[in-house]
Design an enzyme around this catalytic site. Sequence first.
Site, PDB file in Angstrom:
ATOM      1  N   LEU A 175       0.670  -1.330  -0.381  1.00  0.00           N
ATOM      2  CA  LEU A 175       0.225  -0.130   0.090  1.00  0.00           C
ATOM      3  C   LEU A 175       1.048   1.049   0.091  1.00  0.00           C
ATOM      4  O   LEU A 175       0.560   2.116  -0.125  1.00  0.00           O
ATOM      5  CB  LEU A 175      -0.912   0.140   1.369  1.00  0.00           C
ATOM      6  CG  LEU A 175      -2.385  -0.656   1.275  1.00  0.00           C
ATOM      7  CD1 LEU A 175      -2.254  -0.965   2.698  1.00  0.00           C
ATOM      8  CD2 LEU A 175      -2.862  -0.500   0.695  1.00  0.00           C
ATOM      9  N   ALA A 178       8.063   3.222   3.135  1.00  0.00           N
ATOM     10  CA  ALA A 178       8.011   3.860   3.479  1.00  0.00           C
ATOM     11  C   ALA A 178      10.282   4.024   3.606  1.00  0.00           C
ATOM     12  O   ALA A 178      10.488   2.615   3.306  1.00  0.00           O
ATOM     13  CB  ALA A 178       7.640   4.217   5.141  1.00  0.00           C
ATOM     14  N   SER A 179      11.093   4.486   4.643  1.00  0.00           N
ATOM     15  CA  SER A 179      12.405   4.525   4.939  1.00  0.00           C
ATOM     16  C   SER A 179      12.406   3.348   5.602  1.00  0.00           C
ATOM     17  O   SER A 179      13.149   2.965   5.142  1.00  0.00           O
ATOM     18  CB  SER A 179      13.040   5.987   5.649  1.00  0.00           C
ATOM     19  OG  SER A 179      11.724   6.008   6.497  1.00  0.00           O
ATOM     20  N   ALA A 181       9.882   0.570   6.547  1.00  0.00           N
ATOM     21  CA  ALA A 181       9.518   0.072   6.994  1.00  0.00           C
ATOM     22  C   ALA A 181       8.590  -0.282   5.460  1.00  0.00           C
ATOM     23  O   ALA A 181       8.628   1.059   4.367  1.00  0.00           O
ATOM     24  CB  ALA A 181       8.692  -0.434   7.694  1.00  0.00           C
ATOM     25  N   GLN A 182       7.354  -0.843   4.865  1.00  0.00           N
ATOM     26  CA  GLN A 182       6.609  -0.637   3.987  1.00  0.00           C
ATOM     27  C   GLN A 182       4.967  -1.567   4.631  1.00  0.00           C
ATOM     28  O   GLN A 182       5.408  -3.349   5.218  1.00  0.00           O
ATOM     29  CB  GLN A 182       6.564  -1.522   2.713  1.00  0.00           C
ATOM     30  CG  GLN A 182       6.990  -2.779   2.119  1.00  0.00           C
ATOM     31  CD  GLN A 182       7.856  -3.058   1.357  1.00  0.00           C
ATOM     32  OE1 GLN A 182       8.611  -2.462   1.026  1.00  0.00           O
ATOM     33  NE2 GLN A 182       7.363  -4.288   0.361  1.00  0.00           N
ATOM     34  N   VAL A 183       3.870  -1.393   4.232  1.00  0.00           N
ATOM     35  CA  VAL A 183       2.227  -2.228   4.683  1.00  0.00           C
ATOM     36  C   VAL A 183       1.909  -2.652   3.670  1.00  0.00           C
ATOM     37  O   VAL A 183       1.876  -1.780   2.035  1.00  0.00           O
ATOM     38  CB  VAL A 183       2.038  -0.989   5.339  1.00  0.00           C
ATOM     39  CG1 VAL A 183       0.336  -1.024   5.665  1.00  0.00           C
ATOM     40  CG2 VAL A 183       2.615  -0.199   5.596  1.00  0.00           C
ATOM     41  N   LYS A 197       2.170  -4.366   8.582  1.00  0.00           N
ATOM     42  CA  LYS A 197       4.127  -3.524   8.512  1.00  0.00           C
ATOM     43  C   LYS A 197       5.219  -3.864   8.316  1.00  0.00           C
ATOM     44  O   LYS A 197       4.990  -4.957   9.949  1.00  0.00           O
ATOM     45  CB  LYS A 197       3.675  -2.155   9.248  1.00  0.00           C
ATOM     46  CG  LYS A 197       5.168  -1.155   9.560  1.00  0.00           C
ATOM     47  CD  LYS A 197       4.715  -0.673  10.325  1.00  0.00           C
ATOM     48  CE  LYS A 197       5.664   0.806  10.301  1.00  0.00           C
ATOM     49  NZ  LYS A 197       5.361   2.135  11.085  1.00  0.00           N
ATOM     50  N   ASP A 329       5.363  13.275  13.932  1.00  0.00           N
ATOM     51  CA  ASP A 329       5.156  12.856  12.412  1.00  0.00           C
ATOM     52  C   ASP A 329       4.124  12.705  11.271  1.00  0.00           C
ATOM     53  O   ASP A 329       3.460  11.496  10.534  1.00  0.00           O
ATOM     54  CB  ASP A 329       5.643  11.069  11.918  1.00  0.00           C
ATOM     55  CG  ASP A 329       6.750  11.084  10.507  1.00  0.00           C
ATOM     56  OD1 ASP A 329       6.693  12.122   9.397  1.00  0.00           O
ATOM     57  OD2 ASP A 329       6.859   9.651   9.845  1.00  0.00           O
TER      58      ASP A 329
END
Length: 544
Positions: A175, A178-179, A181-183, A197, A329
Amino acid sequence: MARRALKLASWTSMALAASGVYLYSNKYLDLNDFGAVRVGRAVATTAVISYDYLTSLRSVPYGSEEYLQLRSKKQNQGDAGLCQVEIKMSALLLVHLRSARRLCELCCANRGTFIKVGQHLGALDYLLPEEYTSTLKVLHSQAPQSSMQEVRQVIREDLGKEIHDLFMSFDDTPLGAASLAQVHKAVLHDGRTVAVKVQHPKVQAQSSKDILLMEVLVLAVKQLFPEFEFMWLVDEAKKNLPLELDFLNEGRNAEKVAQMLKHFDFLKVPQIYWELSTKRVLLMEFVDGGQVNDRDYMERNKIDVNEISRHLGKMYSEMIFVSGFVHCDPHPGNVLVRKCPGTGKVEIVLLDHGLYQVLTEEFRLDYCHLWQSLIWTDMKSVKKYSQRLGAGDLYPLFTCMLTARSWDSVNRGIGQTPVTATEDSEIRNNAANYLPQISHLLNLVPRQMLLIFKTNDLLRGIEAALGTRASATSFLNMSRCCIKALAAHKKKNTHSFFRRTQISFSEAFNLWQINLHELVLRVKGLRLASWVLALLCWLFPAPH
């Protein structure tokens, strides 16, 4: 000779990066795994940027009196006689742009920690030159993706099972990435739709070495440019990165903020599923929505942007002034909006709870007093509480950084006049003009202040996208939270029933004053709207 050596270092690092990508794509080896490659690339980039500044700014030292005079002439004079000024200023701005692009390329090549730090810099819209922030903003959308093979490996190592044993379905395409991790979207065997995640597998091992490398490079740059002090950036990464890499900590933060703000019925924090969560894998409820800066999505779904802006202001005022536990954030990818499927009520969905700032009571109360002073234009108290927060004699610059308003607007009252395009441009230009002083100030203030600056700038970016920046309502909500926080502190420190009652009456009276002021503003707004409507009807009468 020096230039030739630097070019050679740069070409070598780019060649290594390219070969690393080639080998990785062919599943042989990723040269990013070698510390020597990452170090060489970072050292070469830092050397090239430093050399560019040393040679390009030799005639006009950055931040010097001549530099400021040039900026002033450029802004105040007409076209005549500006040729030399324009040439010199263009050279200065081009150095920023070239350096920002090189830094961005380094972050994309080294990934992980470098992207995280680059994203942090890109969020400081009103503290760094625009050439840097606009260039580094792309890092939010250019984070690397782990392959499905790597995702399976992390899940297997942490949960002890294969993906098909844990999930009925699991989307291969993330979906978002990011720096760190990914989801992925997935469905459990019991039918629950979840967001998974997954941490990038190499980030954990590389992060401590990357931070040490950054520390050495920042110290080296300080030897060349003593006026630039960026050790605060390294200190923040050193403190926060281990927390962000622990997804169990993120889950605890999510539950804590959900409990803390449960009285806000508009806030949705996805539920954490602990039975399938580890330090590198976080399983949570899947919640869909549009990004908070997507006006088209809001128009299509009949969501009022002013309502969203008010909710966001209430939520963050409560976190900062009352609770002292702040989600740091809030970039648009981490704040979604939607209409609740069950009730149709508008909700704000808060994601990514890895980075929180815990404010000490002393800091929180001083910060409350400072904002109260700014809102009510009590300049004597503005100076007092700015200095209590470490600004010293730079308190005018500190308040401008905090409010993203000009010193003239601060003196006239930040709630009295809206931000104009001219003022916004002036503030952004001043970020370039006073970079040495800003970097010095960021080293002076408490470390808690640094993430607050970042959070403020991200929230202002959202407000600017929604067209609700610096509305009077947002300042009134902040003032309400300040009054509640200061009253609660006074009550806690007194045992006298009479004194506590007195404090409660004073709090109620101050809140009543704010409510009355808000009512007056709304009546004025409605009266103005009725006048405009009457004028339009008079100018353009309906056909009979």
